[in-house]
Design an enzyme around this catalytic site. Structure first.
Site, short mmCIF file in Angstrom:
data_model
loop_
_atom_site.label_atom_id
_atom_site.label_comp_id
_atom_site.label_asym_id
_atom_site.label_seq_id
_atom_site.Cartn_x
_atom_site.Cartn_y
_atom_site.Cartn_z
N ILE A 2 10.14 -10.41 13.11
CA ILE A 2 11.25 -10.14 12.19
C ILE A 2 12.40 -9.43 12.89
O ILE A 2 13.56 -9.78 12.74
CB ILE A 2 10.75 -9.35 10.96
N HIS A 40 -4.18 -9.75 1.43
CA HIS A 40 -4.05 -10.08 0.00
C HIS A 40 -5.17 -10.99 -0.50
O HIS A 40 -5.26 -11.25 -1.69
CB HIS A 40 -2.71 -10.78 -0.26
N THR A 73 10.51 -4.81 17.41
CA THR A 73 11.05 -6.03 18.03
C THR A 73 10.01 -7.14 18.03
O THR A 73 9.91 -7.92 18.96
CB THR A 73 11.56 -5.75 19.46
N LYS A 103 6.02 -5.43 1.68
CA LYS A 103 5.46 -6.38 0.73
C LYS A 103 4.34 -5.77 -0.10
O LYS A 103 3.44 -6.46 -0.52
CB LYS A 103 4.91 -7.59 1.49
N GLY A 132 1.36 -10.80 12.84
CA GLY A 132 1.37 -9.60 12.00
C GLY A 132 1.54 -9.96 10.53
O GLY A 132 0.90 -9.39 9.64
N GLU A 178 -1.06 -9.47 7.48
CA GLU A 178 -0.71 -8.81 6.21
C GLU A 178 -1.04 -9.70 5.03
O GLU A 178 -1.49 -9.23 3.98
CB GLU A 178 0.78 -8.45 6.19
#
Lengths: 351, 351
Positions: free
Chosen positions: B15, B220, B12, B145, B212, B216
């Site tokens: 997204i 990258h 929750t 992803k 978050g 993420e």
């Protein structure tokens, strides 16, 4: 899972022939049958497409024969030479009912592309009926462009389901490719206000091969309908083209994208407009094919997502690639047991 | 055909919460469960989304707990107030294993959205294993992803098929929405040379909710990976943001679009590049999100088709609409008996 797909093409006019050609570039697609109203070629090991295309290249006539029951595919045939149409191929034989021969070979055919014009609204639906009556249980794909035909197919959904037929309708460029793009572009939004599909086609070198398409387009012009367009002579079509200096503008075409998007729950058919510019005297597109989808996001922003095709991509490429792509996806659905009527707004075409 | 869909959300955080919100705009989607690692709310008649969102709005922490076996969803929870996370909702109760409670209620849940971060590569696959072990036979959707996770899911394809699970992977914005657009744009071509996915995200007002996601993304960047990004403190993340003056450019992200397009036969993973600009100090996008697909047509023309999202559409809109859209299509496939792993290049998301 069996990934090889055998398919048949009804109609060896522009779309039918090019689909055979494009399939040569695709893995796992084997054309096993092709017909026109004069004959049929069937080979479950795969047709020799090069021979068939070479043999049937040439004069494409626009003669219309819509008597499906007796006559077969009713489309463009080769007019010159001793043998007419597909019969000119050494793989083909003459037939009084070429469609029936393909139906009879249906067990070996995963999918059938109906590359037929649709001068009568119920022409494609009636062909589908014949496949159902003949116990065909595979995929039928059409590239029709008339909104009202979708309803006729939907009326048959239960019959398709009972028969195990997966019917993918409107699977060309528009409706088809661009309808799918609109369905995807809608994903940013919780409400779609407007879908605008605007196409450009330059058809100089492809004009001879695409007279049927031009005729169908003219039926969308003000003052014409599907019946009056069918009755036009080639000379009358030329006169219309001349009147427009070779570039015909279409607005508010009844082009099936509208009902296909409504059917997928994306917007009201009335919110979809389809139009474009057809230039039969140049190969360059007179305008860039663009799909614009305007909607409101869940967080209250209004925006327009767009999908554009490079001007270098021909109408032919944008019809035939998607037609085979949707055919591939139709076969995946069919093998999984998904039967009934599917529009391009429900399926991503396979590659 | 039953068109109503009941679904659960694991996680929750940003997204998960927004998916619940977007579902309120969609016909036929009923959220029946939501959980985080502290608790779970389940109501087969449908959750009161307004109450749940209001109760869980606020502090989203970035604490990571990847011990699925004991801990549940391992994602953002509300930190303030007496009850942490979803438990703050009057519909929820505390749970030592909230995911198991959802699995146990699986008979009443058509689809589960895994709105979980994926700091360990096998986190999502391990959650899927739990559903299979718990005899769940519905749809699982993730918004992951990371390219390498797709292979882990594919290894489970047979288990999913045996269990009757339809797993839709990579169903957010990218991969997801834009992967689907690339797959569609490829249809003009018989050979695809290059797919370029370039995104712009302006995240000022959404920054708190999306830490978050930012974390993420940082994984990258050159010099970071998923492990080092996980170990960054909030202050370290702020320092990275400062170093980039608030706008971080990403290039050659390992973003799953590549393997998902290769998997669909569209091009080699190596021909796909994903990058973009993230601006955490403005809501305006620093660049227009654009998908460019370059290929060659059957008639030998090279061209580039493009798909562009309006700058007014937020990252949130472009993740959550497609996530639910793919979920809808996943349910259609599942009900028809299509099981296994599906990527966004194989499905048009429902609307």
């Amino acid at each position: 899972m069996d990934t090889d797909i055998s398919f048949a093409v009804l109609g060896t006019g522009g779309i039918g022939r090019r689909t055979l050609e494009v399939s040569q570039h695709k893995d796992g697609l084997t054309p096993v049958a092709a017909c026109d109203r004069h004959g049929v070629a069937i080979d479950s090991d795969g047709l020799d497409v090069d021979e068939l295309l070479a043999a049937t290249e040439g004069n494409i006539d626009n003669e219309v024969d819509s008597d499906v029951a007796t006559d077969g595919s009713g489309v463009a045939v080769k007019q010159h030479g001793e043998d007419r149409g597909v019969v000119a191929s050494e793989q083909a034989h003459a037939s009084d009912d070429s469609i029936q021969e393909i139906i009879d070979a249906g067990n070996e055919i995963d999918a059938v592309l109906l590359a037929l014009p649709n001068y009568e609204h119920d022409f494609i639906p009636r062909v589908a009926d014949r496949f159902v009556d003949g116990d065909y249980s595979g995929v039928l794909v059409d590239v029709l462009k008339r909104s009202r035909v979708i309803g006729m197919l939907d009326e048959r959904a239960e019959a398709f389901e009972d028969a195990g037929v997966t019917f993918v309708c409107g699977a060309g460029a528009t409706p088809g490719f661009l309808t799918g793009a609109a369905a995807l572009a809608a994903q940013s939004f919780v409400e779609v206000h407007e879908v605008d599909i605007w196409w450009g086609v330059g058809l100089k070198s492809g004009y001879e091969d695409n007279r049927g398409t031009v005729r169908e387009d003219i039926a969308h012009l003000e003052g014409y309908d599907i019946e009056t367009a069918r009755d036009l002579s080639d000379e009358e079509i030329e006169a219309i083209v001349d009147d427009h200096d070779g570039v015909i503008e279409f607005r508010e075409m009844e082009h099936a994208d509208d009902v296909l998007l409504e059917r997928a729950g994306i917007c009201d058919a009335a919110d979809v407009s389809v139009g474009g510019l057809l230039d039969v005297r140049h190969d360059e597109k007179p305008t860039t094919t663009t799909v614009s989808v305007t909607g409101t996001t869940f967080d209250g922003e209004r925006g327009t997502n767009t999908f554009q095709l490079d001007d270098a991509t021909s109408m032919e490429a944008n019809v035939n690639g998607p037609a085979l792509g949707y055919l591939k996806t139709g076969v995946r659905c069919n093998r999984a047991g998904e039967y009934g009527v599917f529009g391009p707004a429900e399926l991503i075409p396979g590659f």
